[in-house]
Design an enzyme around this catalytic site. Structure first.
Site, PDB file in Angstrom:
ATOM      1  N   LYS A  97     -44.983  19.485 -40.273  1.00  0.00           N
ATOM      2  CA  LYS A  97     -44.255  18.262 -40.778  1.00  0.00           C
ATOM      3  C   LYS A  97     -45.019  17.018 -40.546  1.00  0.00           C
ATOM      4  O   LYS A  97     -44.810  16.121 -41.532  1.00  0.00           O
ATOM      5  CB  LYS A  97     -43.028  18.058 -40.001  1.00  0.00           C
ATOM      6  CG  LYS A  97     -43.185  17.861 -38.551  1.00  0.00           C
ATOM      7  CD  LYS A  97     -42.786  19.366 -38.210  1.00  0.00           C
ATOM      8  CE  LYS A  97     -43.176  19.616 -36.201  1.00  0.00           C
ATOM      9  NZ  LYS A  97     -42.466  20.586 -35.743  1.00  0.00           N
ATOM     10  N   ILE A 128     -33.124  26.545 -40.449  1.00  0.00           N
ATOM     11  CA  ILE A 128     -31.886  26.160 -41.465  1.00  0.00           C
ATOM     12  C   ILE A 128     -32.746  26.089 -42.778  1.00  0.00           C
ATOM     13  O   ILE A 128     -33.646  24.993 -42.867  1.00  0.00           O
ATOM     14  CB  ILE A 128     -31.500  24.733 -40.833  1.00  0.00           C
ATOM     15  CG1 ILE A 128     -30.667  25.156 -39.614  1.00  0.00           C
ATOM     16  CG2 ILE A 128     -30.578  24.110 -41.878  1.00  0.00           C
ATOM     17  CD1 ILE A 128     -30.335  23.587 -39.044  1.00  0.00           C
ATOM     18  N   GLY A 179     -40.979  25.388 -21.926  1.00  0.00           N
ATOM     19  CA  GLY A 179     -42.042  25.279 -23.022  1.00  0.00           C
ATOM     20  C   GLY A 179     -41.288  24.657 -24.417  1.00  0.00           C
ATOM     21  O   GLY A 179     -41.839  24.708 -25.611  1.00  0.00           O
ATOM     22  N   ASP A 193     -41.286  13.067 -34.660  1.00  0.00           N
ATOM     23  CA  ASP A 193     -41.006  14.296 -34.994  1.00  0.00           C
ATOM     24  C   ASP A 193     -39.870  14.292 -35.979  1.00  0.00           C
ATOM     25  O   ASP A 193     -39.952  14.721 -37.186  1.00  0.00           O
ATOM     26  CB  ASP A 193     -40.896  15.340 -34.062  1.00  0.00           C
ATOM     27  CG  ASP A 193     -40.646  16.816 -34.370  1.00  0.00           C
ATOM     28  OD1 ASP A 193     -41.670  17.462 -34.845  1.00  0.00           O
ATOM     29  OD2 ASP A 193     -39.360  17.441 -34.572  1.00  0.00           O
ATOM     30  N   LYS A 197     -39.862  14.812 -40.308  1.00  0.00           N
ATOM     31  CA  LYS A 197     -38.835  15.717 -40.851  1.00  0.00           C
ATOM     32  C   LYS A 197     -37.990  15.077 -42.048  1.00  0.00           C
ATOM     33  O   LYS A 197     -37.557  15.354 -43.142  1.00  0.00           O
ATOM     34  CB  LYS A 197     -38.157  16.402 -40.040  1.00  0.00           C
ATOM     35  CG  LYS A 197     -38.918  17.461 -39.189  1.00  0.00           C
ATOM     36  CD  LYS A 197     -38.209  17.949 -38.071  1.00  0.00           C
ATOM     37  CE  LYS A 197     -38.943  18.993 -37.038  1.00  0.00           C
ATOM     38  NZ  LYS A 197     -38.185  19.244 -35.716  1.00  0.00           N
TER      39      LYS A 197
END
Ligand code: NAP
Length: 415
Positions: A97, A128, A179, A193, A197
């Site tokens: 992204k 999704i 993680g 982030d 997107k």
């Protein structure tokens, strides 16, 4: 493409291995892995060595390869790989992204010039299927808004805070141990982030190709116990919500901010590392997509869906970008925020248009009021201050009135 597609995988980490598994289990997809490129020669692999190469050119330059699947964790290298592959006439599927958001216009031009396809469903909200839906399904409908939970890491942290009463630091540590969060979590908890997107969403929802630097992002790392207590008292949760809103025929606004979310909001029950997207459209009304935003198999399934789409020569057409009536991006909107602060001096940086609530206490103060997004962007520097936090109340987003008289907070408090 009716023949078997030959895939060159670049990257064999969480997503690469997930895709490899999914490809082996999926029936009816006509695709073979030609080679897999990785970086570390000494790493132990789960499949025999002969599958691997350490030179991406073995894949990009090979006449055998039809599709380059770029799933590495380095956005600068990814950009070099993807541009070289497109220029070499390869179709590309990617999940990166950051790379996409920073170079989308150029990459789209390259795919057109070289008559190939660039697909990236996995880049936004994992499993999704939101990109192809925005591109195709909402093609003819006026989309009022697209918002949601696009970042699993920050959502995991917020869930631990609200459900298990953990502090931000402990919740972050748990996310790192499991993680879900990187050692440097800035991209996730700082809202970067989610912003990348959101920029990809804006291209397909509204035909807007934006430089992510233009879009306001404010994350969850400054949320304090006071903010969490306030939310709990009011029956809210706090979620990190990237938001795109169409304000009129021509203008769209975008931002990423924490938001108070009540029980009547679909996002209230999107917990842990899950993602959710709310699309509001003129005829379809409100629709809600929920699912896994990350993980090897879920993300691998989105990559697989792109590979499958290539078997029938699918390509994003960017119809909304190409249409004559272009949409433009504006930060000239007014929204209502909750601002928590400690030092009165910091207030001069926030130009509220109206104030509906003020609270003063020895430990902290807060104010709820309306402010323009452009004024918030101007206060970006002071928002780095850890004693300040802002949360969108989610109650109203409107175009700012040009004649709105801006009161400095000092004026407002004196009233
Ligand atoms: N993880 C998720 O759930 C998820 C969800 C959606 C999107 N994504 C995106 O998918 C991409 C991959 O993420 P990931 O989680 O799978 O990463 P990862 O587990 O860290 O794996 C990265 C892989 O890329 C390889 N690599 C790194 N630099 C390389 C280079 N220059 N040339 C060749 N190979 C290189 C690594 O090689 P070695 O094995 O040799 O180290 C490793 O196999 C990222 O863009 C990420 O943002 C991930």
């Amino acid at each position: 493409m009716n023949k078997t597609i030959k895939l060159g995988l670049i990257g064999f980490g969480v997503v690469g291995q997930g895709l490899y598994d999914v490809l082996n289990k999926a029936k009816g997809i006509n695709a073979d892995v030609y080679k897999i490129c990785v970086k570390d020669r000494n790493k132990r692999r789960t499949i025999p060595d002969f599958h691997f190469t350490y030179d991406a050119e073995d894949i990009i330059e090979s006449p055998e390869v039809d599709v380059v699947v770029e799933i590495i964790n380095d956005s600068d290298e990814a950009y070099k790989i993807v541009t070289a592959a497109l220029k070499n006439g390869k179709h590309v599927v990617t999940a990166n992204k950051k790379m996409l958001a920073e170079h989308l216009a150029e990459l789209v031009e390259l795919q057109q010039k070289h008559n190939v396809s660039l697909l990236y469903e996995a880049s936004t909200c994992g499993a999704i299927p939101i990109i192809r839906n925005l591109e195709e399904y909402y093609d003819n409908e006026l989309l009022y808004s697209v918002c949601g939970i696009f970042n699993g890491t920050s959502n995991f942290i917020l869930t631990k805070i609200f459900d298990e009463n953990l502090s931000y630091g402990v919740a972050l540590k748990q996310a790192q141990d499991l993680g879900f969060a990187e050692t440097d979590p800035t991209s996730d908890v700082g809202g970067f982030d989610a912003k990348y997107k959101l920029c990809i969403v804006a291209a397909h929802a509204y035909g807007l190709f934006l430089n992510p630097k233009e879009v306001f992002n404010y994350g969850i790392e400054h949320l304090s116990d006071h903010d969490i207590r306030y939310a709990r008292e009011k029956g809210f949760k706090i979620k990190l919500v990237p938001t795109a809103v169409k304000l009129n025929e021509k203008q769209v606004t975008l931002f990423v901010m924490p938001q108070f979310v009540g029980k009547d909001n679909y996002l209230y029950n999107v917990d842990n590392e899950n993602n959710g997207v709310i699309v509001e459209a003129a005829f379809a009304d409100k629709q809600f997509f929920y699912g896994k935003g990350a993980g090897g198999h879920p993300t691998g399934s989105a990559v697989l869906s792109d590979i499958s789409a290539l078997t029938y020569a699918y390509r994003y057409e960017y119809k909304k970008y190409l249409q004559e009536e272009k949409t433009s991006y504006t930060t000239d909107i007014e929204l209502e925020i909750y601002l928590k602060y400690e030092d009165e001096k910091d207030l001069k940086n926030f130009k509220f248009n109206s104030i509906s609530e003020k609270h003063f206490a020895p430990t902290h103060n807060y104010i709820i009021g309306t402010i323009t997004l452009s004024d918030l962007i101007k206060a970006k520097e002071v928002l780095n201050n850890k004693t300040i936090s802002i949360i969108n109340t989610g109650r109203s987003i409107v175009l700012a009135k040009k004649d709105t008289v801006k009161k400095s907070l000092a004026d407002a408090i004196l009233k």
